[in-house]
Write an enzyme that holds these catalytic residues in place. Structure first.
Site, PDB file in Angstrom:
ATOM      1  N   SER A 209      13.536  69.989 -13.163  1.00  0.00           N
ATOM      2  CA  SER A 209      14.018  68.982 -14.104  1.00  0.00           C
ATOM      3  C   SER A 209      14.210  67.598 -13.498  1.00  0.00           C
ATOM      4  O   SER A 209      14.471  66.643 -14.233  1.00  0.00           O
ATOM      5  CB  SER A 209      15.331  69.457 -14.730  1.00  0.00           C
ATOM      6  OG  SER A 209      15.115  70.589 -15.540  1.00  0.00           O
TER       7      SER A 209
ATOM      8  N   ASP B 258      16.384  70.836 -31.581  1.00  0.00           N
ATOM      9  CA  ASP B 258      16.048  71.858 -30.590  1.00  0.00           C
ATOM     10  C   ASP B 258      16.618  73.209 -31.004  1.00  0.00           C
ATOM     11  O   ASP B 258      17.832  73.407 -30.963  1.00  0.00           O
ATOM     12  CB  ASP B 258      16.608  71.450 -29.221  1.00  0.00           C
ATOM     13  CG  ASP B 258      16.454  72.551 -28.182  1.00  0.00           C
ATOM     14  OD1 ASP B 258      15.554  73.404 -28.343  1.00  0.00           O
ATOM     15  OD2 ASP B 258      17.246  72.554 -27.212  1.00  0.00           O
TER      16      ASP B 258
ATOM     17  N   CYS C 159      17.471  68.986 -21.557  1.00  0.00           N
ATOM     18  CA  CYS C 159      16.881  69.778 -22.638  1.00  0.00           C
ATOM     19  C   CYS C 159      15.387  69.998 -22.386  1.00  0.00           C
ATOM     20  O   CYS C 159      14.588  69.062 -22.428  1.00  0.00           O
ATOM     21  CB  CYS C 159      17.089  69.061 -23.972  1.00  0.00           C
ATOM     22  SG  CYS C 159      16.286  69.876 -25.358  1.00  0.00           S
TER      23      CYS C 159
ATOM     24  N   ASP D 178      14.077  77.291 -24.002  1.00  0.00           N
ATOM     25  CA  ASP D 178      15.000  76.331 -23.418  1.00  0.00           C
ATOM     26  C   ASP D 178      16.041  77.099 -22.599  1.00  0.00           C
ATOM     27  O   ASP D 178      16.101  78.333 -22.642  1.00  0.00           O
ATOM     28  CB  ASP D 178      15.684  75.520 -24.520  1.00  0.00           C
ATOM     29  CG  ASP D 178      16.229  74.205 -24.012  1.00  0.00           C
ATOM     30  OD1 ASP D 178      15.685  73.161 -24.406  1.00  0.00           O
ATOM     31  OD2 ASP D 178      17.177  74.221 -23.212  1.00  0.00           O
TER      32      ASP D 178
END
Length: 670
Positions: free
Chosen positions: A328, A352, A384, A365
């Protein structure tokens, strides 16, 4: 019948033989006289010079090797003089083994000394001296000197030795020197300055000792020495002084280096801290480390086996040659790309549900049920995944590649160390050239999805991630990362800066940079690294990352306790501070450390606390706030963009099949 002798004929034959003998003798004397005249008249100068050469020996004087110092003048590599006991096999008057046994009665010679001597003897030429013992004590020197007449071909020599006073600290930066082997000797013979290495026995093997070898070596001097018939020096006739090697002034802050290495403890990983405005590398950590002093005179077999067979691989220079998915920590750059390419606005949001469906595959996720409405700010602060699955799909692999390349991803940075890896920044061209079979050459759209969260084919060195973070902190101005800040002439004290100016600038809109930076500040105040940076005396910007090492089965949840340690996720963190005027930018990875927020971010906090505040571990602030990652209200000074739902990521797509190798498992909290 009576035979009469022909006296006249016999007398004639005798005279002829006598004349022939006389002519032969005359010719011989003539040849001797001609040779005498040739030697005395025509070759006198040559033979006189040879005779003089037999009387005068030209001895090289090896220069002092340059020092290596940190940015504050702390000595990291220095020289000291000591005595060595050396054997020249061609001059020995007794059997080699016998000579060694006799020497052992005068000087302490351990089994490891004998093994090293044998190895060096195999590499050396017969006329070269080979050390059997180094760093003799004064008492050992005195004992041998008294018995020297018994050991022709064995001498005590004063030699310069390299020492690394801080041991394993910054060993992957400094490197080490070692004795020149046959392959290196052959390579030196091809150098333009090969004569400058006459008499040199050691050369840089790794690190800066190798990459700056010619600057550190100096210029060899010479002495004309009158020698006796036995080859012993009688007196010095002339001398050309050696010029010491240049000193290296590093950009490293060795105290910061110590703090970070201590913070890693016995964990594996790497950290690179850079001053964004200059490209100075402030800390360059590769853990575990090793003691470079072991290699100077030849490492013993036991120590080498321990280093070479260790599962932690202490000899691997992780920042330079380790290649990892960025996880990330890639998301801020993806967000910036989206803004610059017009694929997203800050206010644009998605709903989401906790997954993104593409073809027949579901990309999950980290949060069950999803993050709800997510804009760009929230996508970074709360990491996210779904937001970036959709973004990667909208951008396409080649657009991602072209935007990321100027930041140094998948490119060699040009740092002043050898053996840097280029990593892998995927594109359709790369895949077309990397594989042989037609079906492998094709890029599938599903392979793009996982690129958005720093997985898939993405693989970069920690140095590249730190370099990219530094560029972002420096608003797109690219400074070449370097370890040597200045090269100093030891005689004149003149210093030359190695990187005097910027490399280039990436044309970015400042407003877009500020949006991403603002979100990165939010990460440390209300996001995934809140707890690690609670009560910091400065405002920092950062992003956590967690990168998978192996894939798990479909619909199976990740459980670190059920996975072998070497297969657990890597923990990453990228950051810079102070956020408004960055003085330090860094990136780090803790191999198999798990969550970036818990394993990597605290190490970054310790590094920044020391560099910005002078605070070392153990000097505690107030207790960190609990539950920082669960906060939802933006703190003072952090501007939240207005949420405007415009994109729905849950639409099924059947355009392209997904490559199994590129499909990540369920992402996890960073």
């Amino acid at each position: 019948m009576t035979e009469f002798k022909n006296t006249e004929k016999e007398l004639h034959d005798f005279r002829m033989r006598l004349s022939a003998a006389g002519v032969f003798v005359f010719i011989c004397f003539g040849l001797l006289l001609a040779r005498f005249l040739w030697l005395q008249a025509y070759k006198h100068g040559d033979y006189a010079a040879q005779a003089e050469d037999n009387r005068i020996a030209v001895v090289p004087v090896v220069p002092n090797r340059g020092l290596i110092l940190d940015r504050n003048g702390v000595v990291l590599a220095r020289n000291f003089s000591a005595y060595t006991l050396e054997i020249t096999p061609s001059k020995l008057k007794m059997d080699l083994e016998t000579a060694i046994e006799e020497l052992a009665k005068l000087v302490d010679i351990q089994p490891r000394d004998r093994k090293r001597f044998r190895r060096l003897l195999d590499e050396a030429k017969n006329f070269e001296s080979v050390p059997i013992r180094t760093r003799l004590t004064d008492e050992e020197v005195a004992r041998f000197t008294a018995q020297r007449y018994r050991f022709p071909g064995i001498e005590i020599q004063a030699r310069l030795f390299r020492q690394y006073p801080l041991g394993s600290v910054a060993s992957h930066v400094i490197g080490f020197i070692g004795r020149i082997n046959q392959a290196e000797a052959s390579a030196i013979e091809e150098w333009d300055d090969a004569t400058n290495y006459a008499g040199t026995s050691h050369i840089g093997k790794e690190g800066l000792e190798k990459s700056y070898e010619k600057q550190l070596h100096g210029t060899t001097g010479y002495e004309e020495v009158e020698v006796s018939a036995g080859g012993r020096a009688v007196r010095t006739l002339a001398r050309t002084h050696a010029t010491p090697g240049k000193n290296l002034i590093l950009s490293i802050d060795i105290e910061l280096q110590k703090v970070v290495e201590q913070a890693f403890g016995d964990r594996r990983g790497a950290l690179i801290a850079i001053e964004p405005s200059t490209g100075d590398i402030l800390a360059y950590v590769s853990m575990p480390s090793f003691d470079p002093n072991l290699f100077v005179e030849g490492i013993d077999q036991q120590s080498w086996d321990e280093l070479n067979t260790s599962p932690d691989k202490p000899m691997v220079n992780r920042p330079l040659s380790g290649s990892y998915p960025p996880g990330s920590t890639y998301k801020p750059f993806m967000a910036l790309a989206a803004l610059e390419l017009g694929k997203r606005t800050p206010e644009q949001s998605i709903r989401d549900p906790g997954y993104f469906n593409f073809g027949n595959h579901r990309f999950r996720d980290d949060k069950e049920g999803g993050h709800g409405m997510v804009d760009m700010y929230k996508s970074i602060v709360h990491s996210c995944d779904t937001y970036y699955y959709l973004l990667a799909n909208d951008m396409g692999v080649d657009a991602i590649h072209d935007f990321m390349k100027p930041f140094g991803f998948g490119q060699k940075t040009g740092i002043d160390l050898e053996h840097e890896r280029s990593g892998l920044l995927p594109s359709t061209d790369w895949k077309r050239n990397a594989y042989r079979r037609p079906e492998q050459k094709k890029w599938y759209a599903g392979e793009t999805i996982s690129l958005g969260i720093g997985q898939g084919y993405n693989s970069f060195t920690p140095l590249q991630l730190a370099h990219a973070t530094s560029i972002l902190a420096n608003n797109g101005v690219v400074m070449k990362p370097h370890l040597v800040k200045m090269v100093e002439d030891p005689v004149t004290k003149n210093r030359v800066v190695t990187v005097p100016k910027e490399s280039y600038r990436i044309p970015l809109k400042q407003e877009n940079i500020d949006i991403v930076k603002n979100a990165l500040v939010g990460v440390t105040k209300e996001g995934t690294s809140t707890r690690a940076f609670a009560n910091a005396g400065y405002e920092s910007a950062g992003k956590t990352g967690t990168a998978q090492v192996i894939a798990i089965k479909k619909n199976e949840k990740y459980d670190a306790k059920r996975i072998a340690e070497q297969h657990r996720d890597h923990a990453l963190y990228m950051a810079f501070a102070p956020a408004d005027q960055p003085r330090i930018a860094l990136a780090l990875i803790v191999e198999n450390g798990g969550f970036g927020a818990t394993a990597a971010a605290p190490i970054a906090r310790q590094a920044m606390d020391y560099y910005l505040l002078g605070k070392k571990p153990g000097q505690k602030d107030a207790a960190p706030a609990k539950g920082g990652a669960q906060q939802v209200a933006a703190p003072a000074g952090v501007v939240r963009p207005t949420v405007q739902p415009t994109v729905q990521p849950t639409v099924q797509s059947t355009v392209q099949p997904v490559s199994p190798a590129a499909a990540p498992r369920s992402a996890r909290r960073d």
